[in-house]
Each structure stands twice: as C-alpha cells, then as structure tokens.
Scaffold this active site. Structure first.
Site, PDB file in Angstrom:
ATOM      1  NE  ARG A  88      -7.969  -8.696   1.372  1.00 59.21           N
ATOM      2  CZ  ARG A  88      -7.052  -7.744   1.446  1.00 59.21           C
ATOM      3  NH1 ARG A  88      -6.766  -7.023   0.381  1.00 59.21           N
ATOM      4  NH2 ARG A  88      -6.417  -7.502   2.554  1.00 59.21           N
ATOM      5  CB  VAL A  89     -13.148  -5.239  -0.058  1.00 56.61           C
ATOM      6  CG1 VAL A  89     -12.858  -3.746   0.088  1.00 56.61           C
ATOM      7  CG2 VAL A  89     -14.109  -5.481  -1.231  1.00 56.61           C
ATOM      8  N   GLY A  90      -9.824  -5.017   0.568  1.00 52.97           N
ATOM      9  CA  GLY A  90      -8.840  -4.665   1.590  1.00 52.97           C
ATOM     10  C   GLY A  90      -9.224  -3.397   2.321  1.00 52.97           C
ATOM     11  CG  ASP A  91      -6.097  -1.524   4.508  1.00 50.57           C
ATOM     12  OD1 ASP A  91      -5.733  -2.331   3.640  1.00 50.57           O
ATOM     13  OD2 ASP A  91      -5.352  -0.657   4.987  1.00 50.57           O
ATOM     14  N   GLY A 131      -0.069  -2.657   5.119  1.00 51.58           N
ATOM     15  CA  GLY A 131       0.026  -3.990   5.707  1.00 51.58           C
ATOM     16  C   GLY A 131      -1.220  -4.802   5.402  1.00 51.58           C
ATOM     17  N   GLY A 159      -4.663  -5.722   5.293  1.00 45.47           N
ATOM     18  CA  GLY A 159      -5.821  -4.857   5.434  1.00 45.47           C
ATOM     19  C   GLY A 159      -6.877  -5.346   6.397  1.00 45.47           C
ATOM     20  CB  THR A 161      -0.887   0.000   1.254  1.00 44.78           C
ATOM     21  OG1 THR A 161      -1.575  -1.242   1.300  1.00 44.78           O
ATOM     22  CG2 THR A 161      -1.878   1.141   1.227  1.00 44.78           C
TER      23      THR A 161
HETATM   24  N1  GLY Z   1      -3.236  -2.924   2.743  1.00 47.91           N
HETATM   25  C1  GLY Z   1      -3.658  -3.392   1.503  1.00 47.91           C
HETATM   26  C2  GLY Z   1      -4.537  -4.540   1.538  1.00 47.91           C
HETATM   27  O1  GLY Z   1      -4.597  -5.272   2.502  1.00 47.91           O
HETATM   28  O2  GLY Z   1      -5.211  -4.763   0.553  1.00 47.91           O
END
Ligand code: GLY
Length: 228
Positions: free
Chosen positions: A111-114, A135, A137, A83
């Site tokens: 999947r959706v990250g942060d 890191g 997410g 990220t």
């Molecule tokens: N920090 C990015 C993700 O986990 O997608």
C-alpha cells in the site's frame, strides 16, 4: 519515495532523488539501492513493541484505521498522529515543503499512502503557495487534494478557504466514509498567510515565524467531535 525499507529517514533520500537524479520518485529495492549508494545506513527498524502489536493484531486482523486526533488534556488518551507536513517560505519568497509519514498501521503489503504522491500529500507551487495533508491518505490521493488546495488558492481563495473547500470536496465525494476517517489540510500562500481545516476535531498545527514563535493552533473542522 515509496516502499523503502530499513532506512531511518526516507525524506532525506527523497531529497537526494530530487537533487541528484533526473527522477521524482524511486520505490522499493531500487530506492534502497540508491539510498545505500548515497551513504544511508541500512538498519532494522522493527521494534519489539511494534512486532508485538502486529502479532496481537494478527489474532483478529481487524483493519480499522483510527482518526488521527491529538486529544490534549484528556488523561489516558494517546496521541495517534501520523503524517508530518511542513511548509516554509523564506524572506525572498522562495517556498519549500516536505511531508513524511509513519504510514498507516495494518495496511496491506504494498500500500502506498499520500505522502510520497506529488499533489496528494504535498504540493508546492512557488507562484501560488503550498499545501500539505494529514490523515487517511486514500482520500488525499482520490482528490489530488494538496494540488486541489493550491489550485483553489490560485483561483483567489485564502489558504483557510482553500483548505475548507477541499475538505468539503472530500465530504461530498464520500459522505459516509468521511464520518469515520480523518483528513486535514494545512496551506500557506506566497504572502505567508496560513490556513488549516480538518474533517474532525483534534488536528493541531504549529506556526513559527518572527512574530508568532512556536504558536500551536487548533484547526477548525467539519465535525466537532472525535467520537464517531
Ligand atoms: N497520511 C499518511 C498515510 O495515509 O499514509
């Protein structure tokens, strides 16, 4: 902006969503439709190298995210950052932030990250300050982590203290998991003070201002080894 395919710079589409629509997030097919309407070009982004890596991975299907640690000066080691978060303040005190990601390799479809989740990968409150995360997410989403960092600054903590406390929260919630995954925070308050903290060694961040042009700094961390 989540699950947007075939568009090179989703972050630019996210900005259009903010500026040109009443919404805060578009996903999937609708997001792509909006991007194309806004003049973004659809492109095939899968490289032969990435496709080969994926086909190799399919032989074992071993899902094991790597700690994102830059290992400067260690021959043979590869950087594996994911990220990119950016926080900014102008001379009038107006703050801004942006967060993008290469995503996580070998994740489940959907999947959706942060990064796109407001308050997880990024949070900006002009009254207080801004925070962004890097890191794995899932930990940021579980802890509404960037929002947490900003709220800790609102309570009077410095950016560095807020980042450290948020990392400690991640450790307290999932002590075992925290040994094998990376979480990092970067924060800035309205006075322009900056702080960072990571679970594991290896998180670096850059500062660019009129005094510290392009300083590259190592973040302090809970664990000092990237070998887990
Ligand atoms: N920090 C990015 C993700 O986990 O997608």
């Amino acid at each position: 902006m989540a699950a947007l395919t075939d568009i090179l710079h989703p972050i630019s589409v996210a900005r259009r969503v903010m500026e040109k629509t009443p919404h805060v997030m578009l996903v999937g097919e609708g997001a792509q439709q909006f991007a194309v309407q806004q003049g973004f070009e659809r492109q095939k982004l899968l490289t032969p190298e990435a496709e080969k890596a994926w086909r190799d991975w399919l032989k074992t299907e071993n899902y094991a995210p790597q700690i994102n640690a830059e290992r400067r000066g260690r021959p043979g080691d590869k950087d594996n950052h994911d990220t990119i978060g950016m926080l900014a303040i102008d001379e009038s005190g107006q703050m801004a932030g942006a967060c993008t990601t290469s995503g996580m390799a070998w994740k489940m479809h959907g999947r959706v990250g942060d990064s796109p989740i407001i308050g997880a990968g990024l949070y900006v409150d002009n009254d207080v300050g801004a925070a962004t995360a890097s890191g794995v997410g899932e930990e940021m989403i579980r802890n509404a982590a960037s929002f947490l960092v900003v709220e800790l600054m609102r309570q009077g903590h410095s950016p560095a203290e807020a980042c450290q406390e948020a990392i400690q929260r991640v450790v307290r919630k999932r002590p075992e998991a925290s040994r094998t995954l990376q979480v990092c925070f970067l924060a800035m308050n309205r006075s322009g003070e900056i702080g960072a903290y990571a679970l594991h060694r290896g998180f670096v961040y850059a500062i660019c201002d009129s005094k510290k042009q392009d300083a590259l700094l190592d973040s302090p961390s809970v664990y000092t080894s990237t070998q887990v």
